[in-house]
Design an enzyme around this catalytic site. Structure first.
Site, short mmCIF file in Angstrom:
data_model
loop_
_atom_site.label_atom_id
_atom_site.label_comp_id
_atom_site.label_asym_id
_atom_site.label_seq_id
_atom_site.Cartn_x
_atom_site.Cartn_y
_atom_site.Cartn_z
N ALA A 76 54.75 -46.50 12.17
CA ALA A 76 54.43 -47.35 13.32
C ALA A 76 55.70 -47.75 14.08
O ALA A 76 55.74 -47.73 15.31
CB ALA A 76 53.68 -48.59 12.83
N ASN A 108 57.32 -44.90 15.90
CA ASN A 108 56.46 -44.54 17.06
C ASN A 108 56.83 -45.42 18.25
O ASN A 108 56.96 -44.95 19.38
CB ASN A 108 54.98 -44.77 16.75
CG ASN A 108 54.45 -43.83 15.67
OD1 ASN A 108 55.07 -42.84 15.34
ND2 ASN A 108 53.28 -44.16 15.13
N TYR A 168 51.43 -41.30 -0.14
CA TYR A 168 52.24 -41.06 -1.34
C TYR A 168 53.55 -41.78 -1.07
O TYR A 168 54.57 -41.16 -0.78
CB TYR A 168 52.42 -39.55 -1.58
CG TYR A 168 51.10 -38.91 -1.92
CD1 TYR A 168 50.74 -38.69 -3.25
CD2 TYR A 168 50.18 -38.59 -0.92
CE1 TYR A 168 49.50 -38.16 -3.56
CE2 TYR A 168 48.93 -38.08 -1.22
CZ TYR A 168 48.59 -37.86 -2.54
OH TYR A 168 47.36 -37.34 -2.86
N ASN A 183 49.18 -54.70 12.19
CA ASN A 183 48.97 -53.38 11.57
C ASN A 183 48.54 -53.48 10.11
O ASN A 183 49.22 -52.98 9.21
CB ASN A 183 50.27 -52.57 11.65
CG ASN A 183 50.25 -51.57 12.78
OD1 ASN A 183 49.16 -51.19 13.27
ND2 ASN A 183 51.40 -51.13 13.23
N GLY A 216 48.21 -43.96 16.31
CA GLY A 216 49.40 -44.17 17.13
C GLY A 216 49.09 -44.87 18.44
O GLY A 216 49.99 -45.23 19.19
N ALA A 217 47.80 -45.11 18.72
CA ALA A 217 47.44 -45.77 19.98
C ALA A 217 47.99 -47.19 20.04
O ALA A 217 48.52 -47.64 21.06
CB ALA A 217 45.92 -45.80 20.15
N GLY A 218 47.88 -47.90 18.91
CA GLY A 218 48.38 -49.27 18.85
C GLY A 218 49.88 -49.32 19.06
O GLY A 218 50.41 -50.24 19.71
N ASP A 219 50.57 -48.34 18.53
CA ASP A 219 52.03 -48.29 18.69
C ASP A 219 52.38 -47.94 20.13
O ASP A 219 53.35 -48.45 20.69
CB ASP A 219 52.64 -47.28 17.73
CG ASP A 219 52.22 -47.57 16.30
OD1 ASP A 219 52.07 -48.74 15.96
OD2 ASP A 219 52.03 -46.60 15.54
N ASP A 240 51.35 -38.65 16.18
CA ASP A 240 51.63 -40.04 16.52
C ASP A 240 52.60 -40.19 17.68
O ASP A 240 52.50 -41.12 18.47
CB ASP A 240 52.24 -40.76 15.32
CG ASP A 240 51.21 -41.12 14.29
OD1 ASP A 240 50.15 -40.49 14.28
OD2 ASP A 240 51.47 -42.05 13.51
O1 CKP Z 1 48.07 -48.50 14.24
P1 CKP Z 1 48.55 -47.14 14.60
O2 CKP Z 1 47.47 -46.09 14.54
O3 CKP Z 1 49.22 -47.12 15.92
O4 CKP Z 1 49.66 -46.80 13.50
C1 CKP Z 1 49.86 -45.55 12.92
C2 CKP Z 1 51.05 -45.56 11.99
O5 CKP Z 1 53.05 -46.42 10.05
C3 CKP Z 1 51.28 -44.18 11.37
O6 CKP Z 1 52.33 -43.56 12.04
C4 CKP Z 1 51.60 -44.46 9.92
O7 CKP Z 1 52.75 -43.81 9.47
C5 CKP Z 1 51.72 -45.97 9.83
O8 CKP Z 1 50.91 -46.45 10.89
C6 CKP Z 1 51.29 -46.44 8.43
O9 CKP Z 1 52.18 -46.76 7.64
O10 CKP Z 1 50.08 -46.46 8.18
MG MG Z 2 47.87 -50.40 14.76
#
Ligand code: CKP
Ligand code: MG
Length: 312
Positions: A34, A37, A104, A165, A254-257, A293
């Site tokens: 996140a 991103n 993981y 998040n 990735g939309a939130g980011d 993302d």
């Molecule tokens: O809330 P989002 O869908 O924008 O976030 C997605 C990210 O960091 C994704 O890149 C993933 O690596 C993460 O959230 C996570 O740790 O779940």
């Molecule tokens: Mg989010």
């Protein structure tokens, strides 16, 4: 640096077909996290950003660092460890909006970040600190590090933007409730999704959620409403930005980011809350049209075009 952020970025292995994961034979390697991103999104829109984390001394760690740095994000504060590997995760996508992730990342390199390792001047020198609720869920030390970073921001007058998040696979409800509310109360801007806002406040309506968050200490709240845009309030101005119609939903991750990147870009340009929210919605709506993302994060010109009523 205009923006500093920190947290775990992993290699994402995304299947080449939309079938349950046990039937997938081929995967594509991506970089996802996140915080990166957001940093990459901001860099693409012309802002200076830095990200710090801890990576394993392994090929995936090197790949992530090169990838993030290659997008123009400062990685000078990223540490490398021999103690643990870089985290990875798999995505399962059965239809465009039916997504599951399998992490993981337990005891990964990033979970070994230490509060004492924080470079206070790096955080304090930024105009904005972007924090997500993923980092404090990684380990006890990562939680301490998060609060230390928040303290440094407060001390140096760095604006705090917080995206909760919530990741249920990483912690239990009681802890998440307590820690995320504590961070929200310290933030200048809190950006929860609707469900996250409901969880944090116990309220069901965006106006009540925003009210509650502000009463608890947050400067302003922006409640993301998915396809319906976002509700915002800072106690002075409030309203709903309807967002932008999404022509092609390919990948909502990735939309939130993307929203956070657009919103922060607006703040950096001196925009008032409604315009910054609109910019956040614009970026979010572009991101979901591309798989991956970071792959869909737009350049400044594309965002301006969409904001001006063009096709984006
Ligand atoms: O809330 P989002 O869908 O924008 O976030 C997605 C990210 O960091 C994704 O890149 C993933 O690596 C993460 O959230 C996570 O740790 O779940
Ligand atoms: Mg989010």
């Amino acid at each position: 640096m205009e923006v500093v952020t920190f947290g775990e970025t992993m290699v994402l292995l995304a299947p080449d077909r939309m079938v349950p994961l046990e039937y997938v034979n081929g995967f594509h390697k991506h970089v996802a996290g996140a915080e990166t991103n957001v940093a990459i999104g901001l860099a693409r829109m012309g802002h200076t950003t830095g990200w710090f984390s801890k990576l394993g001394n392994d090929p995936f760690g090197r790949y992530i660092r090169q990838f993030v740095r290659g997008h123009g994000v400062d990685t000078s504060e990223v540490r490398v460890t021999d103690e643990a590997p870089t985290g990875v995760f798999f995505k399962e996508q059965i239809s465009p909006d039916q997504i599951q992730v399998y992490y993981y990342r337990k005891q990964s390199a990033a979970s070994l970040m230490q509060a004492e390792e924080l470079n206070e001047a790096y955080v304090g020198g930024a105009r904005i600190l972007h924090v997500t609720g993923i980092t404090p869920a990684l380990s006890h030390e990562c939680r301490r590090l998060t609060f230390r970073a928040l303290e440094a921001a407060k001390k140096h007058g760095t604006t705090i933007v917080f995206d909760p998040n919530i990741r249920w696979k990483l912690w239990n409800r009681e802890e998440a409730y307590r820690v995320l509310n504590e961070i929200a109360a310290l933030a200048d801007y809190v950006l929860p999704g609707m469900e996250e806002g409901q969880f944090l406040t116990g309220c069901s309506d965006p106006t009540e959620i925003a009210d509650r968050l502000q009463k608890a200490g947050a400067g302003a709240a922006v409640i993301k409403l998915g396809a319906d845009g976002a509700y915002y309030s800072n106690g002075r101005i409030s309203g709903t930005d309807p967002g932008f119609p999404v022509k092609r939903l390919i990948d909502p991750m990735g939309a939130g980011d993307g929203f956070a990147a657009g919103f922060i870009s607006g703040l950096l340009q001196g925009e008032e809350l409604p315009s910054a929210v609109r910019r956040g919605n614009a970026v979010g709506s572009i991101v979901v049209g591309v798989s991956g993302d970071v792959e869909g994060l737009p350049a400044r010109g594309d965002v301006e075009l969409l904001l001006a009523g063009g096709t984006g």
